[in-house]
Design a protein around this motif. Structure first.
Motif, PDB file in Angstrom:
ATOM      1  N   ASP A 179      35.799  44.614  34.491  1.00 19.10           N
ATOM      2  CA  ASP A 179      35.674  43.242  33.991  1.00 19.10           C
ATOM      3  C   ASP A 179      36.821  42.407  34.555  1.00 19.10           C
ATOM      4  O   ASP A 179      37.871  42.261  33.928  1.00 19.10           O
ATOM      5  N   TYR A 180      36.612  41.877  35.763  1.00 20.05           N
ATOM      6  CA  TYR A 180      37.704  41.172  36.445  1.00 20.05           C
ATOM      7  C   TYR A 180      37.823  39.718  35.987  1.00 20.05           C
ATOM      8  O   TYR A 180      36.841  39.058  35.663  1.00 20.05           O
ATOM      9  N   ASP A 181      39.054  39.236  35.988  1.00 21.75           N
ATOM     10  CA  ASP A 181      39.325  37.827  35.726  1.00 21.75           C
ATOM     11  C   ASP A 181      39.229  37.011  37.011  1.00 21.75           C
ATOM     12  O   ASP A 181      38.919  35.821  36.974  1.00 21.75           O
ATOM     13  N   HIS A 182      39.525  37.684  38.130  1.00 20.34           N
ATOM     14  CA  HIS A 182      39.592  36.970  39.401  1.00 20.34           C
ATOM     15  C   HIS A 182      39.294  37.937  40.541  1.00 20.34           C
ATOM     16  O   HIS A 182      39.699  39.095  40.510  1.00 20.34           O
ATOM     17  N   LEU A 183      38.570  37.427  41.565  1.00 17.49           N
ATOM     18  CA  LEU A 183      38.280  38.196  42.770  1.00 17.49           C
ATOM     19  C   LEU A 183      39.006  37.538  43.935  1.00 17.49           C
ATOM     20  O   LEU A 183      38.754  36.383  44.264  1.00 17.49           O
ATOM     21  N   LEU A 184      39.917  38.274  44.546  1.00 16.48           N
ATOM     22  CA  LEU A 184      40.692  37.756  45.665  1.00 16.48           C
ATOM     23  C   LEU A 184      40.150  38.298  46.986  1.00 16.48           C
ATOM     24  O   LEU A 184      40.023  39.509  47.164  1.00 16.48           O
ATOM     25  N   PHE A 185      39.837  37.391  47.908  1.00 19.44           N
ATOM     26  CA  PHE A 185      39.447  37.759  49.268  1.00 19.44           C
ATOM     27  C   PHE A 185      40.717  37.698  50.119  1.00 19.44           C
ATOM     28  O   PHE A 185      41.216  36.607  50.409  1.00 19.44           O
ATOM     29  N   THR A 231      33.657  34.290  53.085  1.00 15.88           N
ATOM     30  CA  THR A 231      33.891  34.191  51.643  1.00 15.88           C
ATOM     31  C   THR A 231      32.842  33.327  50.974  1.00 15.88           C
ATOM     32  O   THR A 231      32.276  33.703  49.938  1.00 15.88           O
ATOM     33  N   ARG A 232      32.562  32.170  51.555  1.00 15.77           N
ATOM     34  CA  ARG A 232      31.588  31.244  50.966  1.00 15.77           C
ATOM     35  C   ARG A 232      30.226  31.904  50.827  1.00 15.77           C
ATOM     36  O   ARG A 232      29.558  31.798  49.775  1.00 15.77           O
ATOM     37  N   LEU A 233      29.796  32.591  51.867  1.00 13.26           N
ATOM     38  CA  LEU A 233      28.470  33.202  51.862  1.00 13.26           C
ATOM     39  C   LEU A 233      28.377  34.353  50.863  1.00 13.26           C
ATOM     40  O   LEU A 233      27.363  34.518  50.180  1.00 13.26           O
ATOM     41  N   LEU A 238      26.636  36.351  45.487  1.00 13.56           N
ATOM     42  CA  LEU A 238      26.961  37.037  44.238  1.00 13.56           C
ATOM     43  C   LEU A 238      26.999  36.098  43.040  1.00 13.56           C
ATOM     44  O   LEU A 238      27.098  36.552  41.896  1.00 13.56           O
ATOM     45  N   GLY A 239      26.949  34.782  43.297  1.00 10.78           N
ATOM     46  CA  GLY A 239      26.965  33.818  42.209  1.00 10.78           C
ATOM     47  C   GLY A 239      28.289  33.767  41.469  1.00 10.78           C
ATOM     48  O   GLY A 239      28.326  33.622  40.240  1.00 10.78           O
ATOM     49  N   ILE A 240      29.389  33.874  42.190  1.00  6.92           N
ATOM     50  CA  ILE A 240      30.716  33.860  41.567  1.00  6.92           C
ATOM     51  C   ILE A 240      31.176  32.421  41.366  1.00  6.92           C
ATOM     52  O   ILE A 240      31.164  31.625  42.311  1.00  6.92           O
ATOM     53  N   PRO A 241      31.587  32.059  40.156  1.00  5.70           N
ATOM     54  CA  PRO A 241      32.057  30.691  39.896  1.00  5.70           C
ATOM     55  C   PRO A 241      33.286  30.341  40.741  1.00  5.70           C
ATOM     56  O   PRO A 241      34.083  31.225  41.086  1.00  5.70           O
ATOM     57  N   GLU A 242      33.442  29.070  41.047  1.00  8.09           N
ATOM     58  CA  GLU A 242      34.520  28.609  41.925  1.00  8.09           C
ATOM     59  C   GLU A 242      35.902  28.947  41.370  1.00  8.09           C
ATOM     60  O   GLU A 242      36.843  29.195  42.142  1.00  8.09           O
ATOM     61  N   ASP A 243      36.038  28.940  40.059  1.00  5.32           N
ATOM     62  CA  ASP A 243      37.352  29.186  39.465  1.00  5.32           C
ATOM     63  C   ASP A 243      37.671  30.676  39.312  1.00  5.32           C
ATOM     64  O   ASP A 243      38.715  31.048  38.780  1.00  5.32           O
ATOM     65  N   LYS A 244      36.776  31.524  39.805  1.00  9.97           N
ATOM     66  CA  LYS A 244      36.972  32.964  39.614  1.00  9.97           C
ATOM     67  C   LYS A 244      37.258  33.716  40.911  1.00  9.97           C
ATOM     68  O   LYS A 244      37.272  34.939  40.935  1.00  9.97           O
ATOM     69  N   TYR A 245      37.484  32.987  41.997  1.00  8.29           N
ATOM     70  CA  TYR A 245      37.819  33.652  43.256  1.00  8.29           C
ATOM     71  C   TYR A 245      38.753  32.766  44.073  1.00  8.29           C
ATOM     72  O   TYR A 245      38.882  31.565  43.833  1.00  8.29           O
ATOM     73  N   SER A 246      39.423  33.373  45.044  1.00 10.00           N
ATOM     74  CA  SER A 246      40.259  32.626  45.978  1.00 10.00           C
ATOM     75  C   SER A 246      40.413  33.428  47.255  1.00 10.00           C
ATOM     76  O   SER A 246      39.995  34.587  47.342  1.00 10.00           O
ATOM     77  N   LEU A 247      41.023  32.800  48.255  1.00  5.81           N
ATOM     78  CA  LEU A 247      41.184  33.406  49.574  1.00  5.81           C
ATOM     79  C   LEU A 247      42.651  33.332  49.994  1.00  5.81           C
ATOM     80  O   LEU A 247      43.289  32.292  49.844  1.00  5.81           O
ATOM     81  N   THR A 248      43.163  34.450  50.535  1.00  6.79           N
ATOM     82  CA  THR A 248      44.543  34.492  51.004  1.00  6.79           C
ATOM     83  C   THR A 248      44.623  35.299  52.296  1.00  6.79           C
ATOM     84  O   THR A 248      43.643  35.905  52.733  1.00  6.79           O
ATOM     85  N   PHE A 249      45.818  35.327  52.891  1.00  6.00           N
ATOM     86  CA  PHE A 249      46.047  36.059  54.139  1.00  6.00           C
ATOM     87  C   PHE A 249      47.258  36.974  53.978  1.00  6.00           C
ATOM     88  O   PHE A 249      48.280  36.577  53.436  1.00  6.00           O
ATOM     89  N   GLN A 250      47.132  38.188  54.477  1.00  6.15           N
ATOM     90  CA  GLN A 250      48.167  39.208  54.300  1.00  6.15           C
ATOM     91  C   GLN A 250      48.762  39.644  55.648  1.00  6.15           C
ATOM     92  O   GLN A 250      48.297  39.262  56.713  1.00  6.15           O
TER      93      GLN A 250
END
Length: 343
Positions: A179-185, A231-233, A238-250
């Motif tokens: 049960d995740y709060d946030h999905l990070l790409f 990420t957008r696709l 998956l129908g993930i709400p905008e406030d529940k994911y983000s994108l970063t670089f490592q």
């Protein structure tokens, strides 16, 4: 006769400094990775970086090393074996750095009578330091050692429906019961100047909030755009709400301006924002490796919890996922029966 060469990043022969050092030397001395003049690159790599980094990297590799060997190599071999079973074409596996080399892979195909090679970089998004360096080296080797061969490359598949579907399915399956709060790409980082260098328009890429979403010929070779589009696709599927994911670089190196936001910094901020259960996916890789297993699944996990996070879930790469194997084999078989790749 047609054949296929799958190419991934590569790995040291062992997690010992004596093997890590030549691997890092080959990798970091690549002019498409550290794209500065040779003498400056040699000074940076051989005069500074390789004095300490092999020992540090060896310790990291030891944490993830399997009894069978490097996870990246083992997983790539498993995937390769499954693909071979689903096509009648000869299929070889190579690494850009380390073993088996691209030359070895082409030789294996040549020994089987192959004259038309589908060069398949195992990177969803195009970048100088991944896709381009493979294409350039393979062509150099072909001209020198295999002039009878022709090479056709598989373009970046970051937005191909088959790939997006299998990536989305893999994420969904891995998240079952979490049960995740946030999905990070989290994507592998590159210097911002690489984005500008690959801009075929020489003017479009501003690396801001609008250029990656404004249609342009530059997008064919723009790593940043392709990461955002993948990420957008996936999010859309998956129908993930905008406030529940983000994108970063490592995985950035010090001393340069790299793509932002940075994965480690953003992850450390998340618990204070109420994100206690974090899932991280790494779609720049199709096989788990040092950057996914040590940097994310171990270090980022520890940092997240040290800053107040509770549960951390690192989503595996596609690896030898059967759906992914089917996609790769289908693209190969389509090419086998066509004049050009249809991926």
């Amino acid at each position: 006769m047609k054949g296929v060469l799958l190419v991934n990043l590569g790995s040291p022969d062992s997690p010992e400094p004596k093997d890590v050092k030549p691997y890092l030397d080959e990798f970091l001395m690549d002019k498409y990775v550290i794209d500065v003049p040779f003498l400056l690159r040699a000074l940076l790599v051989r005069g500074i970086i390789l004095r300490k980094r092999p020992e540090d990297s060896a310790e990291a590799y030891k944490k993830i090393w399997w009894d069978e060997g490097s996870p990246l190599i083992v997983l790539s071999e498993r995937m390769h074996k499954k693909v071979v079973q689903k096509t009648e074409l000869p299929v070889a596996l190579a690494m850009r750095y380390g073993k088996p080399s691209i030359e070895t892979g082409l030789q294996q195909l040549a020994d089987q009578g192959v004259t038309e090679v589908l060069l398949f970089p195992l990177y969803p998004q195009y970048a100088m330091a991944s896709t381009l360096t493979i294409l350039v080296l393979a062509e150099e080797i072909r001209k020198k050692k295999f002039p009878q061969m022709t090479l056709t490359d598989v373009p970046a598949f970051y937005n191909k429906p088959d790939y997006i579907k299998v990536l989305a399915n893999s994420i969904k399956s891995s998240l079952e019961g979490f049960d995740y709060d946030h999905l990070l790409f989290s994507y592998h980082g590159i210097p911002e100047r690489h984005i500008r260098k690959t801009d075929v328009t020489k003017s479009h890429c501003k690396i801001n909030d609008t250029c990656c979403t404004t249609p342009s010929a530059a997008h064919k070779f723009c790593y940043r755009h392709q990461c955002y589009e993948t990420t957008r696709l996936v999010v859309e599927q998956l129908g993930i709400p905008e406030d529940k994911y983000s994108l970063t670089f490592q995985s950035r190196l010090a001393g340069d301006k790299w793509l932002e936001p940075y994965t480690d910094i953003e992850i450390n901020k998340m618990p204070a924002k109420g994100i206690k259960n974090l899932a991280v996916v790494t779609p720049a890789f199709v096989a788990d490796c040092l950057e996914t297993l040590e940097e994310i699944a171990m270090r980022a996990n520890e940092d997240f919890k040290e800053h107040g996070g509770e549960n951390f879930h690192a989503i595996p790469c596609l690896n030898d996922n059967n759906e992914w194997v089917d996609v790769v084999a289908n693209w190969i078989n389509e090419w086998a029966n066509a004049e050009k790749p249809v991926v």
